[in-house]
Design an enzyme around this catalytic site. Structure first.
Site, mmCIF file in Angstrom:
data_model
loop_
_atom_site.group_PDB
_atom_site.id
_atom_site.type_symbol
_atom_site.label_atom_id
_atom_site.label_comp_id
_atom_site.label_asym_id
_atom_site.label_seq_id
_atom_site.Cartn_x
_atom_site.Cartn_y
_atom_site.Cartn_z
ATOM 1 N N SER A 242 -6.474 -2.394 73.703
ATOM 2 C CA SER A 242 -5.947 -3.697 74.097
ATOM 3 C C SER A 242 -6.847 -4.288 75.171
ATOM 4 C CB SER A 242 -4.519 -3.569 74.629
ATOM 5 O OG SER A 242 -4.550 -2.943 75.894
ATOM 6 N N LYS A 243 -6.494 -5.519 75.557
ATOM 7 C CA LYS A 243 -7.331 -6.257 76.515
ATOM 8 C C LYS A 243 -7.616 -5.470 77.793
ATOM 9 C CE LYS A 243 -7.787 -10.879 75.306
ATOM 10 N NZ LYS A 243 -7.435 -10.702 73.929
ATOM 11 N N ARG A 244 -6.606 -4.716 78.250
ATOM 12 C CA ARG A 244 -6.807 -4.050 79.540
ATOM 13 C C ARG A 244 -7.890 -2.958 79.464
ATOM 14 N NH1 ARG A 244 -3.986 0.905 79.517
ATOM 15 N NH2 ARG A 244 -2.788 0.958 77.606
ATOM 16 N N GLY A 246 -10.781 -3.533 78.413
ATOM 17 C CA GLY A 246 -12.077 -4.209 78.524
ATOM 18 C C GLY A 246 -12.419 -4.928 77.236
#
Ligand code: GLU
Length: 470
Positions: A242-244, A246
């Site tokens: 996911s986005k977290r 990177g």
């Protein structure tokens, strides 16, 4: 003829939804590798049936992403939406042969059936499976697939092995919506068949679809492709990417300065590998790759490994190419660069690339060469320039003035000779000299820094630093 006996044709079938996910890049790579390994063909199909998100710009993102990765298809792309008539024709054939039926269930009836089906632990069915059409035929309706009510559907997957699906749990999926739009599972089957795809290699989030698609193939009397469902890519912590975690989009990797050949090498190892080999060429990957060797467990993205692999390819890359990539990175940041700084960049790149994990790091490591005279000297570096040190640097400048051979090897000798003539160790002036050359910015060893800057710029910077304060 069974797919396994036909010349291999693979495909990547992305939906143009905005960015190209790293998982799509890996799927493209595996399809490409398998096609190349087998002397087959690698195709691209743009699944652009979502008319809102499927813009020309989003299609371009995919084309650019594949081009950047060096995974260009062997034929122009097939656009799924443009094939809707063909999809409808196939549905018409299924209606004729009893493989599909028209369904007039209302939204309310569907909701009620969904409740009952859930309670009974089965997939939804429509009462119109075995009913005659209502009077006044032109009422809006969908067309559903007429699936078997019991028994099993087996998917023989080259990665997962044989996966069994109870037909009770597979609903009579909609093939054509009430507006006549073909649905995803139908379109995929028709397109894969028409494109002669022998191997459907894709993410394992599509495994359930493989069962539904298998039933459609069978109903049409078409031979099945081989299926290979790839494990998803997870983040370093094992959680779904996911986005977290990177970067996720291919474009972001490009912008951060990863090289496409490094991405191919790194991505190849997400779910596949050749022993412990970490670094290998395209030719080796092509020779070794077999989709049957893909593992079932999810692969984890490992930033340290990507950095390590990329550093390997940065070191091996042509200097002119690295220089233009660095210039592109600067242009993206809106930085302009003067002619003389460009020359210094060109000289710096080969001398600093050893330590660069990405093109952006290459830029950071070259920054000392790009700044213009008089360069800013940070306080820590300035503090090194005592009176005694300034006097010594003045003598050093004279010494370097007469230095003819301006190469790292010759300059190393010259610096040593100077230290000897002063009766001090290099430590006595190395730090301060570096301060005058880079002002505190990261810089390579002294001889390399002097070489990258060239004689005039080096001596100019030393003189600037020694000139009386304004
Ligand atoms: N369009 C689908 C996706 O982007 C892929 C379908 C397939 O590979 O069969 O997930």
């Amino acid at each position: 003829m069974p797919a396994s006996e036909r010349p291999v044709v693979t495909r990547i079938a992305p939906s143009p939804t905005g960015s190209m996910h790293i998982g799509t890049a890996r799927t493209a790579l595996f399809n490409w590798l398998y096609a190349r390994h087998s002397g087959g063909t690698f195709l691209l199909r743009i699944e652009d049936t979502d008319r809102e998100r499927s813009t020309e710009a989003n299609v371009q993102v995919i084309l650019d992403g594949l081009a950047w990765l060096g995974l260009e298809p062997d034929a122009p792309p097939v656009f799924q939406f443009a094939r809707a008539e063909r999809h409808r024709a196939v549905v018409a054939r299924l209606l004729e042969t009893g493989g599909a039926y028209r369904c007039w269930m209302t939204v309310e009836e569907l909701a009620a059936e969904r409740e009952i089906a859930r309670a009974e632990g089965r997939a939804i069915r429509s009462p119109w499976r075995d009913r005659d059409p209502p009077a006044g035929v032109n009422l809006p309706h969908v067309v559903r697939f007429k699936g078997p009510l019991d028994g099993e559907t087996l998917v023989h997957d080259l990665v997962k092995g044989t996966v069994r699906f109870g037909n009770r749990e597979l609903d009579d999926l909609v093939l054509l919506r009430s507006d006549g739009a073909p649905t995803y599972n139908l379109a995929v089957v028709v397109d894969d068949h028409d494109m002669g795809i022998t191997h459907v290699i894709r993410g394992d989030d599509h495994l359930n679809n493989a069962a539904r698609q298998t039933l459609i193939y069978q109903a049409l009397g078409w031979s099945l492709p081989e299926f290979a469902h790839l494990p998803l890519i997870h983040g370093p912590d094992g959680a779904k990417l996911s986005k977290r975690h990177g970067a996720q989009a291919v474009g972001e990797f490009a912008d951060m300065g990863y090289l496409p050949e490094a991405m191919r090498n790194y991505l190849a190892r997400l779910g596949w590998g050749h022993g412990d080999d970490e670094l290998f060429s395209d030719a080796q990957a092509i020779a070794w790759f077999d989709v049957r060797d893909v593992v079932k467990a999810p692969a984890r993205l490992d930033w340290n490994k990507i950095a390590h692999v990329n550093n390997h390819y940065v070191r091996a890359a042509d200097d002119a190419r690295l220089t233009s990539l660095t210039l592109e990175a600067m242009a993206r940041r809106g930085e302009t660069i003067a002619e003389d700084a460009r020359d210094r960049l060109m000289s710096a790149v080969p001398l600093v690339k050893e330590g660069a994990k990405t093109v952006l790091e290459l830029l950071d490591l070259s920054r000392f060469a790009l700044v213009h005279r008089p360069i800013a000297i940070d306080a820590k570096s300035e503090a090194l320039l005592t009176e005694e040190v300034r006097a010594r640097l003045g003598r050093l400048a004279k010494h370097l003035w007469s230095q003819e051979d301006w190469t790292p090897a010759a300059l190393t000798v010259a610096l040593r000779a100077f230290a000897e003539s002063e009766g001090v160790g290099l430590g006595k002036f190395g730090g301060p000299l570096r301060a005058t050359l880079s002002g505190g910015l990261p810089a390579p060893d002294l001889a390399s820094a002097l070489t990258a800057l060239g004689r005039d710029e080096s001596l100019g910077r030393i003189a600037d630093a020694l000139s009386p304060r304004k």
